[in-house]
Write an enzyme that holds these catalytic residues in place. Structure first.
Site, PDB file in Angstrom:
ATOM      1  N   THR A   1       0.867  -1.176   0.000  1.00 38.34           N
ATOM      2  CA  THR A   1       0.000   0.000   0.000  1.00 38.34           C
ATOM      3  C   THR A   1       0.905   1.228   0.000  1.00 38.34           C
ATOM      4  O   THR A   1       1.986   1.192   0.575  1.00 38.34           O
ATOM      5  CB  THR A   1      -0.854  -0.016   1.290  1.00 38.34           C
ATOM      6  OG1 THR A   1      -1.782  -1.088   1.181  1.00 38.34           O
ATOM      7  CG2 THR A   1      -1.613   1.287   1.507  1.00 38.34           C
TER       8      THR A   1
ATOM      9  N   ARG B   1     -15.087  -5.960   0.182  1.00 41.11           N
ATOM     10  CA  ARG B   1     -14.416  -5.585   1.440  1.00 41.11           C
ATOM     11  C   ARG B   1     -13.695  -4.242   1.254  1.00 41.11           C
ATOM     12  O   ARG B   1     -13.004  -4.012   0.276  1.00 41.11           O
ATOM     13  CB  ARG B   1     -13.400  -6.666   1.818  1.00 41.11           C
ATOM     14  CG  ARG B   1     -12.591  -6.362   3.091  1.00 41.11           C
ATOM     15  CD  ARG B   1     -11.259  -5.715   2.766  1.00 41.11           C
ATOM     16  NE  ARG B   1     -10.415  -5.549   3.955  1.00 41.11           N
ATOM     17  CZ  ARG B   1      -9.269  -4.880   3.957  1.00 41.11           C
ATOM     18  NH1 ARG B   1      -8.834  -4.292   2.861  1.00 41.11           N
ATOM     19  NH2 ARG B   1      -8.573  -4.775   5.062  1.00 41.11           N
TER      20      ARG B   1
ATOM     21  N   GLY C   1     -11.082  -1.534   3.151  1.00 36.08           N
ATOM     22  CA  GLY C   1     -10.125  -1.430   4.256  1.00 36.08           C
ATOM     23  C   GLY C   1     -10.102  -0.043   4.865  1.00 36.08           C
ATOM     24  O   GLY C   1     -11.034   0.753   4.710  1.00 36.08           O
ATOM     25  N   ASP C   2      -9.018   0.264   5.550  1.00 36.92           N
ATOM     26  CA  ASP C   2      -8.879   1.556   6.235  1.00 36.92           C
ATOM     27  C   ASP C   2      -8.426   2.673   5.301  1.00 36.92           C
ATOM     28  O   ASP C   2      -8.661   3.856   5.581  1.00 36.92           O
ATOM     29  CB  ASP C   2      -7.857   1.446   7.376  1.00 36.92           C
ATOM     30  CG  ASP C   2      -6.480   1.058   6.855  1.00 36.92           C
ATOM     31  OD1 ASP C   2      -6.391   0.095   6.059  1.00 36.92           O
ATOM     32  OD2 ASP C   2      -5.496   1.720   7.212  1.00 36.92           O
TER      33      ASP C   2
ATOM     34  N   THR D   1      -0.593   2.009   6.974  1.00 37.29           N
ATOM     35  CA  THR D   1      -0.575   0.770   6.202  1.00 37.29           C
ATOM     36  C   THR D   1      -0.567  -0.411   7.162  1.00 37.29           C
ATOM     37  O   THR D   1       0.065  -0.354   8.212  1.00 37.29           O
ATOM     38  CB  THR D   1       0.645   0.704   5.259  1.00 37.29           C
ATOM     39  OG1 THR D   1       0.643  -0.570   4.605  1.00 37.29           O
ATOM     40  CG2 THR D   1       1.973   0.886   5.990  1.00 37.29           C
ATOM     41  N   GLY D   2      -1.305  -1.452   6.808  1.00 34.02           N
ATOM     42  CA  GLY D   2      -1.355  -2.619   7.681  1.00 34.02           C
ATOM     43  C   GLY D   2      -2.711  -3.286   7.607  1.00 34.02           C
ATOM     44  O   GLY D   2      -3.458  -3.083   6.636  1.00 34.02           O
TER      45      GLY D   2
ATOM     46  N   GLY E   1      -6.104  -3.525   7.785  1.00 36.26           N
ATOM     47  CA  GLY E   1      -7.070  -2.430   7.778  1.00 36.26           C
ATOM     48  C   GLY E   1      -8.184  -2.512   8.802  1.00 36.26           C
ATOM     49  O   GLY E   1      -8.627  -1.486   9.330  1.00 36.26           O
TER      50      GLY E   1
HETATM   51  N1  ASP Z   1      -4.359  -1.170   4.998  1.00 39.51           N
HETATM   52  C1  ASP Z   1      -4.628  -1.823   3.738  1.00 39.51           C
HETATM   53  C2  ASP Z   1      -5.982  -2.480   3.823  1.00 39.51           C
HETATM   54  O1  ASP Z   1      -6.304  -3.042   4.855  1.00 39.51           O
HETATM   55  C3  ASP Z   1      -3.615  -2.856   3.370  1.00 39.51           C
HETATM   56  C4  ASP Z   1      -2.170  -2.504   3.636  1.00 39.51           C
HETATM   57  O2  ASP Z   1      -1.852  -1.414   4.042  1.00 39.51           O
HETATM   58  O3  ASP Z   1      -1.290  -3.368   3.394  1.00 39.51           O
HETATM   59  O4  ASP Z   1      -6.685  -2.492   2.851  1.00 39.51           O
END
Ligand code: ASP
Length: 327
Positions: free
Chosen positions: A192, A220, A222-223, A243-244, A246
């Site tokens: 991301t 779906r 995400g954040d 990032t992570g 979500g």
């Molecule tokens: N945060 C992103 C999501 O959950 C994915 C990521 O940052 O790797 O969609």
């Protein structure tokens, strides 16, 4: 008696103001600053070949240069964020735009958001399937619509009305880059992208763009497109891009929580980011990281995974590009 009291009150007030001013003056402000992430995950040097590491570092380096050029020419922080993120979206190394991951059903659904710290205006698109550069679409929602977030077919219809050309969903499939990255990252594709910029006018902006999480179910979200979760910017505090995993970043309103800790508890950007990412998220089991700039251009890059692609530059020539913890 009254006059003496007033004189003392005046002296106390003057000395308090002077103290406050000197506190402000000791904070060093950069003329401009820029911080970028390209995703966080549990990887180390062994996860990438020498060539892989060089490719990521070269991409981060180009992204820094692209953003810095905009800021040097007195461009706005929004322009810098858009320039950096569109570049990363076009680069198949990252899980955004061209390199977006695949859903469980084998499609690509992209999310992105942008926020201005000056007036808290924001825009986001979620679950779009035919937008080449979702960060540009997010800006159009921010600037050309009365809304903050638009999703799916409705978002695409609005963007076409605004003059955007759609791409065929096949644009997001590149056999070669997909397989290469799967091999390189062993487990799950990460990458991301996000960016926070402080421009010469003192305005912060933050943006984030993603293909989401590999194997996510159709629909779906995400954040990354959620203002306050994956992205936040407020000139009074900081700009944040996350990032992570979500679902955790949404539930813990991570980006806004960092800003709120600065606003209400007077924490520095580093302390606020650490509190949320290393304490709250770790306790909850939420993996990931953040990049932030405070309103002086001071950075924080905090992650609870073993790695996060990241880069920072400021007007005084400080420069950093890193992937692993110890860099
Ligand atoms: N945060 C992103 C999501 O959950 C994915 C990521 O940052 O790797 O969609």
């Amino acid at each position: 008696m009254k006059a003496t009291f007033l004189a003392i009150l005046y002296l106390v007030l003057v000395s308090c103001t002077a103290k406050q001013q000197s506190k402000v003056e000791t904070q060093h402000a950069y003329e401009y600053a820029l911080i970028i992430h390209g995703g966080a995950g549990n990887f180390d040097a062994a996860s990438f070949g020498e060539e892989g590491q060089l490719a990521y570092k070269a991409a981060l380096d180009s992204a820094l240069q692209i953003g810095e050029k905009v800021l040097q020419r007195s461009g706005t922080s929004v322009d810098a964020v858009i320039a950096v993120i569109s570049y990363l979206e076009d680069n198949p190394l990252f899980n955004a735009g061209k390199g977006a991951v695949f859903t469980h059903e084998g499609t690509n659904e992209l999310d992105a958001s942008i926020m201005r710290g000056k007036d808290l205006n924001a825009g986001a698109v979620a679950g779009v399937r035919r937008i080449k550069n979702p960060i540009i679409a997010a800006r159009m929602v921010m600037e050309d619509s009365p809304h903050v977030m638009m999703a799916g077919d409705g978002a695409e219809a609005f963007l076409v009305e605004e003059g955007m050309t759609l791409v065929d969903p096949g644009y997001f499939y590149t056999d070669k880059s997909y397989e290469r990255l799967q091999k390189a990252l062993k487990e799950e594709k990460l990458g991301t992208v996000g960016c926070v910029a402080l421009d010469k006018a003192g305005n912060l902006a933050a943006g984030t763009s993603t293909g989401g999480m590999t194997n996510k179910r159709y629909g779906r979200i995400g954040d990354s497109p959620v203002i306050g979760a994956g992205t936040y910017a407020n000139n009074n505090t900081c700009g944040v891009s996350c990032t992570g995993h979500g679902e955790f970043f949404i539930r813990y309103a991570v980006a806004h929580d960092i800003s709120a800790l600065m606003e209400y508890k007077n924490l520095t950007v580093e302390a606020a980011a650490r509190e949320v990412v290393m304490n709250k998220l770790v306790e909850a089991g939420g993996e990931g990281g953040v990049v932030c700039l405070d309103h002086y251009g001071k950075p924080a890059m905090v992650f609870n995974t073993t790695g996060m692609f990241r880069a920072y530059i400021n007007s005084e020539g400080d420069r950093l590009i890193g992937m692993f913890k110890e860099e």
